[in-house]
Design a protein around this motif. Structure first.
Motif, PDB file in Angstrom:
ATOM      1  N   UNK A  27      -6.335  -4.718  -0.763  1.00  0.00           N
ATOM      2  CA  UNK A  27      -6.643  -3.563   0.083  1.00  0.00           C
ATOM      3  C   UNK A  27      -8.136  -3.483   0.359  1.00  0.00           C
ATOM      4  N   UNK A  28      -8.944  -3.698  -0.656  1.00  0.00           N
ATOM      5  CA  UNK A  28     -10.398  -3.590  -0.483  1.00  0.00           C
ATOM      6  C   UNK A  28     -10.939  -4.667   0.452  1.00  0.00           C
ATOM      7  N   UNK A  29     -10.210  -5.774   0.586  1.00  0.00           N
ATOM      8  CA  UNK A  29     -10.651  -6.853   1.465  1.00  0.00           C
ATOM      9  C   UNK A  29     -10.284  -6.643   2.915  1.00  0.00           C
ATOM     10  N   UNK A  30      -9.546  -5.585   3.221  1.00  0.00           N
ATOM     11  CA  UNK A  30      -9.127  -5.339   4.592  1.00  0.00           C
ATOM     12  C   UNK A  30     -10.269  -4.767   5.419  1.00  0.00           C
ATOM     13  N   UNK A  31     -10.260  -5.087   6.690  1.00  0.00           N
ATOM     14  CA  UNK A  31     -11.198  -4.518   7.653  1.00  0.00           C
ATOM     15  C   UNK A  31     -10.389  -4.062   8.836  1.00  0.00           C
ATOM     16  N   UNK A  32     -10.719  -3.121   9.576  1.00  0.00           N
ATOM     17  CA  UNK A  32     -11.756  -2.121   9.375  1.00  0.00           C
ATOM     18  C   UNK A  32     -11.317  -1.047   8.384  1.00  0.00           C
ATOM     19  N   UNK A  37      -7.542   2.729   5.059  1.00  0.00           N
ATOM     20  CA  UNK A  37      -7.018   4.093   4.930  1.00  0.00           C
ATOM     21  C   UNK A  37      -5.511   4.127   5.165  1.00  0.00           C
ATOM     22  N   UNK A  38      -5.048   3.399   6.168  1.00  0.00           N
ATOM     23  CA  UNK A  38      -3.619   3.357   6.464  1.00  0.00           C
ATOM     24  C   UNK A  38      -2.836   2.748   5.306  1.00  0.00           C
ATOM     25  N   UNK A  39      -3.312   1.645   4.766  1.00  0.00           N
ATOM     26  CA  UNK A  39      -2.616   0.985   3.661  1.00  0.00           C
ATOM     27  C   UNK A  39      -2.630   1.870   2.422  1.00  0.00           C
TER      28      UNK A  39
END
Length: 74
Positions: A27-32, A37-39
């Motif tokens: 999750x922390x690796x997701x952008x933007x 927030x959605x995940x």
């Protein structure tokens, strides 16, 4: 990502903790940030709620003129 990785299981064991750590790293690796927030918001939702969320996302893609995503790849 599939909903099995984000269960709301209350049983805490070593596998669960390892899985939660891996999920947090993913999750922390997701952008933007809006995707993060959605995940984070979706984590722990039951399967039927995740299906409804995916349906809303499909409708938003259509409104934005984006191609449909193959949902059978889950």
């Amino acid at each position: 990502m599939d909903s099995e990785n984000f269960s709301s299981d209350t049983g805490i064991d070593a596998d669960c903790c390892a899985s939660e750590t891996a999920n947090s790293a993913l999750i922390c690796g997701l952008e933007p940030d809006s995707l993060v927030r959605l995940v984070r918001t979706a984590v722990g939702l039951p399967a039927d709620a995740l299906d409804r969320l995916a349906g809303v996302a499909d409708k938003l893609r259509a409104v934005e003129g984006l191609p449909q995503v193959d949902s059978t790849a889950d």
